[in-house]
Design an enzyme around this catalytic site. Structure first.
Site, short mmCIF file in Angstrom:
data_model
loop_
_atom_site.label_atom_id
_atom_site.label_comp_id
_atom_site.label_asym_id
_atom_site.label_seq_id
_atom_site.Cartn_x
_atom_site.Cartn_y
_atom_site.Cartn_z
N GLY A 1 0.77 -1.25 0.00
CA GLY A 1 0.00 0.00 0.00
C GLY A 1 0.79 1.28 0.00
O GLY A 1 0.19 2.36 -0.08
N GLU B 1 4.55 -6.07 2.41
CA GLU B 1 4.22 -6.65 1.10
C GLU B 1 4.04 -5.57 0.03
O GLU B 1 2.98 -5.48 -0.58
CB GLU B 1 2.92 -7.46 1.19
CG GLU B 1 2.93 -8.59 2.17
CD GLU B 1 1.53 -9.19 2.38
OE1 GLU B 1 1.47 -10.37 2.72
OE2 GLU B 1 0.53 -8.48 2.18
N PRO B 2 5.04 -4.76 -0.22
CA PRO B 2 4.86 -3.70 -1.21
C PRO B 2 4.90 -4.25 -2.64
O PRO B 2 5.65 -5.17 -2.95
CB PRO B 2 6.06 -2.78 -0.95
CG PRO B 2 7.11 -3.68 -0.38
CD PRO B 2 6.38 -4.77 0.38
N ARG C 1 3.26 -1.97 -5.76
CA ARG C 1 3.27 -0.73 -6.54
C ARG C 1 4.49 0.16 -6.26
O ARG C 1 5.12 0.67 -7.18
CB ARG C 1 1.99 0.06 -6.19
CG ARG C 1 1.81 1.34 -6.98
CD ARG C 1 0.69 2.18 -6.36
NE ARG C 1 -0.52 1.44 -6.10
CZ ARG C 1 -1.46 1.18 -6.99
NH1 ARG C 1 -1.33 1.63 -8.21
NH2 ARG C 1 -2.53 0.49 -6.66
N ARG D 1 -5.60 0.31 -16.36
CA ARG D 1 -5.83 1.13 -15.16
C ARG D 1 -6.69 2.37 -15.43
O ARG D 1 -7.61 2.65 -14.66
CB ARG D 1 -4.51 1.52 -14.49
CG ARG D 1 -3.74 0.30 -13.94
CD ARG D 1 -2.53 0.71 -13.10
NE ARG D 1 -2.95 1.30 -11.85
CZ ARG D 1 -2.94 2.58 -11.58
NH1 ARG D 1 -2.47 3.45 -12.44
NH2 ARG D 1 -3.36 3.01 -10.42
N TYR E 1 -9.99 2.10 -13.30
CA TYR E 1 -10.04 2.90 -12.06
C TYR E 1 -10.08 4.39 -12.34
O TYR E 1 -9.86 5.18 -11.41
CB TYR E 1 -8.78 2.69 -11.21
CG TYR E 1 -8.32 1.30 -10.95
CD1 TYR E 1 -9.10 0.41 -10.23
CD2 TYR E 1 -7.06 0.88 -11.36
CE1 TYR E 1 -8.63 -0.87 -9.95
CE2 TYR E 1 -6.59 -0.39 -11.08
CZ TYR E 1 -7.39 -1.26 -10.37
OH TYR E 1 -6.92 -2.51 -10.09
N CYS F 1 -12.51 -1.06 -29.33
CA CYS F 1 -13.89 -0.61 -29.54
C CYS F 1 -14.63 -0.47 -28.22
O CYS F 1 -15.54 -1.25 -27.92
CB CYS F 1 -14.60 -1.58 -30.46
SG CYS F 1 -13.70 -1.81 -31.98
N GLU F 2 -14.22 0.48 -27.41
CA GLU F 2 -14.88 0.81 -26.15
C GLU F 2 -14.63 2.29 -25.91
O GLU F 2 -13.50 2.75 -26.06
CB GLU F 2 -14.24 0.06 -24.95
CG GLU F 2 -14.31 -1.43 -24.98
CD GLU F 2 -15.66 -1.98 -24.58
OE1 GLU F 2 -16.49 -1.23 -24.04
OE2 GLU F 2 -15.88 -3.17 -24.86
N TYR G 1 0.73 -3.17 -12.01
CA TYR G 1 -0.66 -3.38 -12.44
C TYR G 1 -0.85 -2.96 -13.90
O TYR G 1 -1.89 -2.44 -14.28
CB TYR G 1 -1.65 -2.67 -11.49
CG TYR G 1 -1.42 -3.07 -10.05
CD1 TYR G 1 -1.75 -4.34 -9.60
CD2 TYR G 1 -0.79 -2.20 -9.14
CE1 TYR G 1 -1.51 -4.74 -8.30
CE2 TYR G 1 -0.54 -2.59 -7.83
CZ TYR G 1 -0.90 -3.87 -7.42
OH TYR G 1 -0.65 -4.25 -6.13
C1 PLP Z 1 -2.23 -6.15 -3.58
C2 PLP Z 1 -1.67 -6.54 -2.30
C3 PLP Z 1 -0.43 -6.05 -1.87
C4 PLP Z 1 0.37 -5.03 -2.63
O1 PLP Z 1 -0.23 -3.78 -2.64
P1 PLP Z 1 0.57 -2.52 -3.23
O2 PLP Z 1 -0.38 -1.42 -3.08
O3 PLP Z 1 0.86 -2.84 -4.66
O4 PLP Z 1 1.80 -2.33 -2.43
C5 PLP Z 1 0.07 -6.51 -0.67
N1 PLP Z 1 -0.61 -7.40 0.07
C6 PLP Z 1 -1.80 -7.92 -0.32
C7 PLP Z 1 -2.47 -8.93 0.54
C8 PLP Z 1 -2.37 -7.50 -1.50
O5 PLP Z 1 -3.56 -7.99 -1.87
#
Ligand code: PLP
Length: 412
Positions: free
Chosen positions: A235, A268-269, A271, A307, A311, A337-338, A366
């Site tokens: 995140g 868990e990065p 992005r 994306r 989004y 075609c959208e 992504y």
């Molecule tokens: C998608 C996801 C992430 C990575 O999120 P980022 O915003 O890309 O850092 C980490 N953990 C879990 C469980 C996820 O679903």
């Protein structure tokens, strides 16, 4: 947006020391290009900001084998959300024990595969999954280490986190269920519950929500000293435009590090490691001036980068050759075609001629992982500029018409 690895030099766009146009001229467009140096620099920066934490790269953001291999080589573990991601990670040399398997709907087959491969962690999101893991582990005569994914319900706090608000409840276990599982751990002899997992969303615009979530998690595990690990998810945010204000990663570190003292920590990065390491390069096909705007039709589309369509995400788009001409409000659209097939809405761009090439910036996360064959388009190649900054390789070739039909059959 530009950074030290992806920027103009003498009016030409470079990825490290390689002129982006030289790659596009050689292998055509559309093409994804990644700076491995940039991805590694982002990984190292997160490792430095959170020295006590172990960083697991979120494979779902970019699953290219060359990218995975480089990050694993630099000490990253893996965060996988499917058996396919585990398979790719193992293929490039990830230690199974360094893989976290997460996801709201893991099948029994996926759990079996993960346990047989001896993945280090499974992040559990519902009680039935716990039963599955327990019985599979028993069959294999093992115990599986797990973390319980807590839904900390921080959306309802005084610091509302909006971005994933409505779909939020699908993820994780409520605090009540987590407490109940922890109080009844003896029901699961095949499982060692050693951690709590919280991933409250992607592209977080608020350090307070994460802080609150960690505090809630700590309150829940306080009576259970065997639970020593906090997995605080991904995140970390990335600014996609010069006027997008996101908290600095240092701010997250400043808020979280004191809180995490005494715990083993997993991050868990996804992005934040790969987004600004990647470009999608395309070529202008046609220009239309109508209804007071300029419509630039390029050879990349929502099939290659969904994306913006999915989004309403914003990406900066720049010509590969810097152009000081007068800028006009421009819609950068693809051939699909959208009406939603838009890569850039109301961007300020100079007049560009058919044949000129452009780069969609911050496309490393992504992007390719969500590419499809919609309209029977061929999925694009991925190029990595190696860590030396001077050399590059095709890390995934462009699909061919054979790839389009290989898995199909006519009546027969
Ligand atoms: C998608 C996801 C992430 C990575 O999120 P980022 O915003 O890309 O850092 C980490 N953990 C879990 C469980 C996820 O679903």
């Amino acid at each position: 947006m530009f950074n030290e690895h992806i920027r103009y030099t003498d009016g030409k766009l470079y990825c490290d020391s390689v002129m982006v146009d030289s790659i596009a001229a050689e292998i055509g467009t559309p093409v994804y290009i990644y700076s491995l140096s940039r991805a590694l620099r982002n990984l190292r920066r997160i490792q430095t900001l959170f020295p006590e934490a172990h960083v697991h790269f979120s494979t779902k953001s970019n699953a290219n084998l060359a990218v995975l291999s480089a990050l694993i080589g630099a000490g990253a573990g893996i965060d996988a959300v499917s058996a396919g991601e585990i398979h790719k990670a193992l293929l490039v040399g990830a230690q199974a024990s360094d893989i976290v398997f997460a996801g709201v709907g893991k099948t029994r087959e996926e759990l079996e595969y993960a346990i047989r491969q001896r993945v280090g962690w499974i992040n559990v999101e519902n009680v039935r999954e716990l039963d599955h893991i327990n019985s599979i582990a028993a069959v294999h005569g093992r115990t599986q280490r797990v973390a319980l994914r807590l839904n900390p319900d921080v959306t309802a706090s005084t610091h509302p986190y909006i971005a994933t608000g409505h779909s939020y409840a699908k993820f994780g276990l409520t605090a009540e269920v987590v407490r109940d599982i922890l109080a009844n751990q003896s029901k699961y002899p095949g499982i060692q519950i050693e951690g709590l997992h919280i991933h409250i969303g992607s592209q977080l615009h608020d350090t307070a929500a994460t802080q609150r979530a960690v505090e809630i998690a700590q309150e829940i595990i306080a009576p259970f000293p065997t639970i020593k690990t906090l997995n605080i998810g991904g995140g970390l945010p990335v600014a996609y435009s010069p006027d997008e204000v996101v908290p600095a990663w240092d701010d997250f570190a400043a808020v979280l590090r004191p809180l995490l003292n005494g715990y083993q920590v997993i991050l868990e990065p996804g992005r934040s490691i790969v987004a600004d390491a990647g470009l999608l390069v395309c070529e202008a096909l046609y220009v239309k001036k109508q209804a007071g705007t300029t419509i630039l039709i390029v050879d990349a589309s929502m099939a290659e980068l969904i994306r913006p369509a999915l989004y309403e995400a914003h990406h900066e788009i720049v010509p590969l050759v810097e152009n000081q001409g007068e800028q006009h409000i421009t819609q950068v659209v693809g051939p699909v075609c959208e009406s939603s097939d838009l890569l850039g809405k109301d961007l300020l761009l100079p007049d560009l001629q058919p044949g000129e090439r452009l780069a969609v910036l911050n496309a490393g996360a992504y992007g390719m992982v969500m590419a499809s064959n919609y309209n029977q388009r061929l999925r694009p190649p991925e190029v990595v500029v190696r860590e030396d900054g001077n050399t590059w390789m095709i890390a995934r070739r462009r699909e061919t018409w054979d790839d389009l039909t290989r898995t199909e059959m006519m009546t027969g």
